[in-house]
Design an enzyme around this catalytic site. Sequence first.
Site, PDB file in Angstrom:
ATOM      1  N   LYS A  95       0.844  -1.195   0.000  1.00 55.23           N
ATOM      2  CA  LYS A  95       0.000   0.000   0.000  1.00 55.23           C
ATOM      3  C   LYS A  95       0.883   1.250   0.000  1.00 55.23           C
ATOM      4  O   LYS A  95       1.889   1.309   0.713  1.00 55.23           O
ATOM      5  CB  LYS A  95      -0.882  -0.058   1.251  1.00 55.23           C
ATOM      6  CG  LYS A  95      -1.874   1.067   1.443  1.00 55.23           C
ATOM      7  CD  LYS A  95      -2.660   0.791   2.707  1.00 55.23           C
ATOM      8  CE  LYS A  95      -3.709   1.861   2.992  1.00 55.23           C
ATOM      9  NZ  LYS A  95      -4.478   1.522   4.223  1.00 55.23           N
ATOM     10  N   SER A 170      -9.230   1.682   3.400  1.00 47.14           N
ATOM     11  CA  SER A 170      -8.332   2.386   2.510  1.00 47.14           C
ATOM     12  C   SER A 170      -7.371   1.476   1.750  1.00 47.14           C
ATOM     13  O   SER A 170      -6.692   1.925   0.833  1.00 47.14           O
ATOM     14  CB  SER A 170      -7.536   3.428   3.302  1.00 47.14           C
ATOM     15  OG  SER A 170      -6.760   2.814   4.329  1.00 47.14           O
ATOM     16  N   SER A 194      -9.649  -0.850   7.459  1.00 50.01           N
ATOM     17  CA  SER A 194      -9.044  -0.670   6.142  1.00 50.01           C
ATOM     18  C   SER A 194      -8.297  -1.867   5.591  1.00 50.01           C
ATOM     19  O   SER A 194      -7.905  -1.856   4.430  1.00 50.01           O
ATOM     20  CB  SER A 194      -8.109   0.545   6.164  1.00 50.01           C
ATOM     21  OG  SER A 194      -8.842   1.734   6.332  1.00 50.01           O
TER      22      SER A 194
END
Length: 500
Positions: A95, A170, A194
């Site tokens: 990420k 996210s 997330s």
Amino acid sequence: MKSSVLSQDPGVSGGARALVSLTTTELAVALRERQVRAVEVLEAFLARAHEHNPALNAVVTWDEARARARAREADAALARGESWGPLHGVPFTVKDAFSTEGLRTTSAHPALAEYVPSRDATVVARLKAAGGILWGKTNLPPFAADLQTHGPLWGRTNNPHDVGRTPGGSSGGAAAAVAAGLTPFEVGSDIGGSIRQPAHYCGVVGIKPTEHRVSNAGHIPDLPDGPRNVRHMACSGPLARSVADLRLILSVIEGADPRNPEVPPVAPLGAAKPRALNGLRLAWADTLGPFQADRETRQVFQRFTAAARAEGVVVERAVPPGQDFADLVEVWGLMEGGEVGAPLRPPERAAFRDQFLPFEHDDLMARAIIQGIRLDLTGYGDALTRRDAHIATLEGFLSGWDAWLVPVALTAAPPHTPFGGLLEVDGAPRSYLEALGGFTCLFNATGNPVVVFPLGRTEAGLPVGAQLVGRRWADGALLDVAEALLPLGGGVRWPSAFTP
């Protein structure tokens, strides 16, 4: 080199398909036993990512030249009989909230569009030290501040099961990349759901470890060279296609870190301890306080628990006596607002607050975040004290069970929705944060480890996952339970449009 079908030239479609179909654990074994070369594995995943990423927009930054050089070094090392560690030669992505030395790290925010760190985040450094080969970064909303994945810098990421739907957030780019086979594993982060909500929406497995089991050093939105304000609830953990992969990756990234002194020197995960279904004790619920899963999710839960009962699992619908889930949501929001919003400079703090104001009166989570932004130290201390009581209640409840099964979100993956927009739940509108993160934020507030794994599918074929909640610091035992239960829900299945 040992003879194996895995050693086919990845230019041949069958060989490449075989490679990208393997789990991280399987790839690690094949590489270690020299059934396949690291260069072949990397090229297979790069080719697949170039083919399918345009439809998904999961990968936003590529580092192919350095990855290819590292793969060649990995093969040469193995030829000399050297091993770098348990991930030797395995390619991966992370990420884009995690700092990566010499590679652009933006946290999807325009202000960081050209930021290139001089040092890796701790989890990235540990994955590399274990032999992993980083080749790219995946999309997220700006500063990881949404439960969908879209923003002005990199645009929108799509769900591989239905590109008209969100992969969540996210860590939406991370989950989409794993689900579509662009990467064998990912590392995401989670302060309100997330890791878990994208795993649910995309039909993969993921773990939010016990709070402070894994270092967050080098993770943004704590800005580079700035103060570390986010000290509670935020967790880093893997997403993958098997529970064995979660254990492997978590064992690499866990552990004490001088850069993040909240992380204690806990006992390592260790090897899996297989659990028989017969006699396993499983509590479950599809409604927690103000949050009730939709009809299709409840039906999937009922089918799964019936299947578990038929295999000898002791299954009982139960919730912790006396646990006030609305109050627990408020505690989460006070801490979120207090650590993420309150420390910002006045203009940024106002912007952070203002995004939640339009739905403050209709959304428990939004209202609590706004209250948290206004907290003084006395108010923050009160929130932590309330948190302590909730932790004690939940831990007492979990002491009577091997794990607790609850929904991840109110629905399966919804259509892409503007931030703050209403979402439809059983034909009725539901507020944005509650629909996307109401079930998940509860366990950031308590700090418990949670594994998400697929339970089944909706009538439209969308994955439905569940949160499997365990006692704090019992991450290894929770993974053992998840591994035993995973086959009952059909396991991780490929999106039909992305089957290798």
